[in-house]
Design a protein around this motif. Structure first.
Motif, PDB file in Angstrom:
ATOM      1  N   ILE A 120     108.665 105.231  69.083  1.00 51.31           N
ATOM      2  CA  ILE A 120     107.536 104.872  69.946  1.00 51.31           C
ATOM      3  C   ILE A 120     106.729 103.708  69.395  1.00 51.31           C
ATOM      4  N   MET A 121     106.725 103.537  68.069  1.00 48.03           N
ATOM      5  CA  MET A 121     106.156 102.349  67.430  1.00 48.03           C
ATOM      6  C   MET A 121     104.653 102.172  67.659  1.00 48.03           C
ATOM      7  N   GLY A 122     103.948 103.259  67.940  1.00 49.60           N
ATOM      8  CA  GLY A 122     102.507 103.169  68.120  1.00 49.60           C
ATOM      9  C   GLY A 122     102.053 102.558  69.419  1.00 49.60           C
ATOM     10  N   HIS A 123     102.995 102.252  70.318  1.00 43.97           N
ATOM     11  CA  HIS A 123     102.626 101.651  71.597  1.00 43.97           C
ATOM     12  C   HIS A 123     102.051 102.702  72.545  1.00 43.97           C
ATOM     13  N   LYS A 124     101.203 102.260  73.440  1.00 45.68           N
ATOM     14  CA  LYS A 124     100.634 103.201  74.411  1.00 45.68           C
ATOM     15  C   LYS A 124     101.736 103.742  75.316  1.00 45.68           C
ATOM     16  N   MET A 125     101.523 104.963  75.833  1.00 41.74           N
ATOM     17  CA  MET A 125     102.504 105.583  76.704  1.00 41.74           C
ATOM     18  C   MET A 125     101.922 105.960  78.062  1.00 41.74           C
ATOM     19  N   ALA A 126     100.667 105.603  78.297  1.00 40.26           N
ATOM     20  CA  ALA A 126     100.063 105.879  79.598  1.00 40.26           C
ATOM     21  C   ALA A 126      98.707 105.198  79.680  1.00 40.26           C
ATOM     22  N   THR A 127      98.190 105.168  80.894  1.00 44.56           N
ATOM     23  CA  THR A 127      96.810 104.752  81.141  1.00 44.56           C
ATOM     24  C   THR A 127      96.139 105.847  81.948  1.00 44.56           C
ATOM     25  N   ILE A 128      94.927 106.223  81.553  1.00 48.58           N
ATOM     26  CA  ILE A 128      94.181 107.247  82.281  1.00 48.58           C
ATOM     27  C   ILE A 128      92.923 106.619  82.860  1.00 48.58           C
ATOM     28  N   THR A 129      92.616 106.982  84.100  1.00 48.09           N
ATOM     29  CA  THR A 129      91.426 106.468  84.776  1.00 48.09           C
ATOM     30  C   THR A 129      90.548 107.625  85.224  1.00 48.09           C
ATOM     31  N   PHE A 130      89.282 107.555  84.854  1.00 50.77           N
ATOM     32  CA  PHE A 130      88.276 108.519  85.283  1.00 50.77           C
ATOM     33  C   PHE A 130      87.449 107.852  86.386  1.00 50.77           C
ATOM     34  N   THR A 131      87.601 108.317  87.611  1.00 52.64           N
ATOM     35  CA  THR A 131      86.918 107.719  88.750  1.00 52.64           C
ATOM     36  C   THR A 131      85.693 108.540  89.111  1.00 52.64           C
TER      37      THR A 131
END
Length: 308
Positions: A203-214
């Motif tokens: 995974i190399m420390g890379h992000k695996m998602a984006t979360i949005t709080f609306t």
């Protein structure tokens, strides 16, 4: 099925309902060979699970060297949520958590999957939220957002709640299995190691998602001459089980569930029960029901329950 918490305020004597806000919470995954070295066959995510709470690191202790809870271990190793939910129920009874949350990902594939929790009601006394999901397949890896505080430092905007915002989501090693690749054989780590960001291959420390709080709306506390206690019923709509919380504070003694035509389907004496009660409704037919709660003084309140 989307999880929605219904807030019921039962008027008793001299204070107010806690301030609350509604958020939609959506997480979209990112999993590809370019950023994560390889993509295993059958890549997917376990259901997104978590809770609102009031103690930082109170659901997952990212700073502890002590063994991880079995609830998080189960999610990280095989995506199971039963022990995790039981742990959250215990924290609700102890007053450190407020509600359990869960939602599946669609589509099932690993890249570009989305899970959305709609109309999540967050209480100012429990403003933190933690959410986790297994990176599947993997030895014991999971994505997580930990103890995100939805309260802001500005009481003049949104009644002190954060406006809509997004965060990157990263993958962590639970420290319970020593496998080094997505499909490694089981290799129990004994003793368990602390949680750690996966900074090396694959995974190399890379992000695996984006979360949005609306942010959707909020309520103001008001000075009145009555006291309002909050009772939380979730999920609603439901199909197998529903959970009542804050029963002890409300002095609830009796719960009855009726059809809209007045037929009594279930009755529970809650005298002496803890703050949280989980009720099996798997034998209910789909439809609309009326939940009636009776306190120790004989006062009642009624709300609607939808069963899918």
């Amino acid at each position: 099925m989307k999880k929605i918490t219904v807030i019921i305020c039962l008027i008793i004597t001299q204070t107010v309902c806690s301030q609350t806000a509604l958020y939609d919470i959506s997480i979209t995954t990112l999993w590809n060979a370019e950023q994560h070295t390889t993509l295993p066959d059958g890549a997917h995510w376990s259901p997104l699970a978590g809770a609102t709470h009031n103690v930082p690191n109170g659901i997952i202790d990212f700073e502890a060297t002590a063994p991880l809870t079995n609830g998080i271990k189960d999610i990280a190793e095989f995506g199971g949520t039963i022990n995790f939910r039981n742990e959250i129920d215990a924290k609700i009874s102890a007053g450190t958590a407020h509600q359990y949350l869960q939602q599946g990902f669609m589509p099932f594939a690993g890249n570009g999957s989305t899970a959305t929790l709609t109309n999540v009601s967050v209480n100012e006394n429990f403003p933190l939220i933690t959410l986790v999901s297994m990176v599947a397949p993997s030895p014991d890896w999971f994505i997580a957002v930990n103890s995100v505080n939805l309260r802001s430092a500005n009481p003049n905007t949104n009644n002190g709640w954060k406006p809509t915002f997004s965060m990157d989501v990263f993958a962590y090693d639970a420290g319970t299995d020593s496998g080094t690749d997505y499909t490694s054989d089981d290799l129990v780590t004994s003793p368990r190691a602390p949680i750690a960001l996966i900074s090396e291959a694959p995974i190399m420390g890379h992000k695996m998602a984006t979360i949005t709080f609306t942010f959707k709306s909020s309520t103001l506390s008001t000075n009145t001459q009555t006291q309002a206690m909050d009772m939380y019923l979730s999920p609603n709509p439901a199909n197998d089980n529903i959970t009542f919380s804050n029963l002890a504070q409300m002095n609830v003694k009796h719960i009855d569930i009726f059809s809209v035509l007045g037929k009594l389907y279930k009755t529970v004496d809650t005298t002496g029960t803890k703050n949280t009660l989980r009720m099996d409704i798997s034998d209910f037919n789909s439809g609309v029901y009326i939940v009636r709660l009776t306190d120790g003084s004989g006062n009642t309140t009624k709300r609607k329950l939808i069963v899918n």
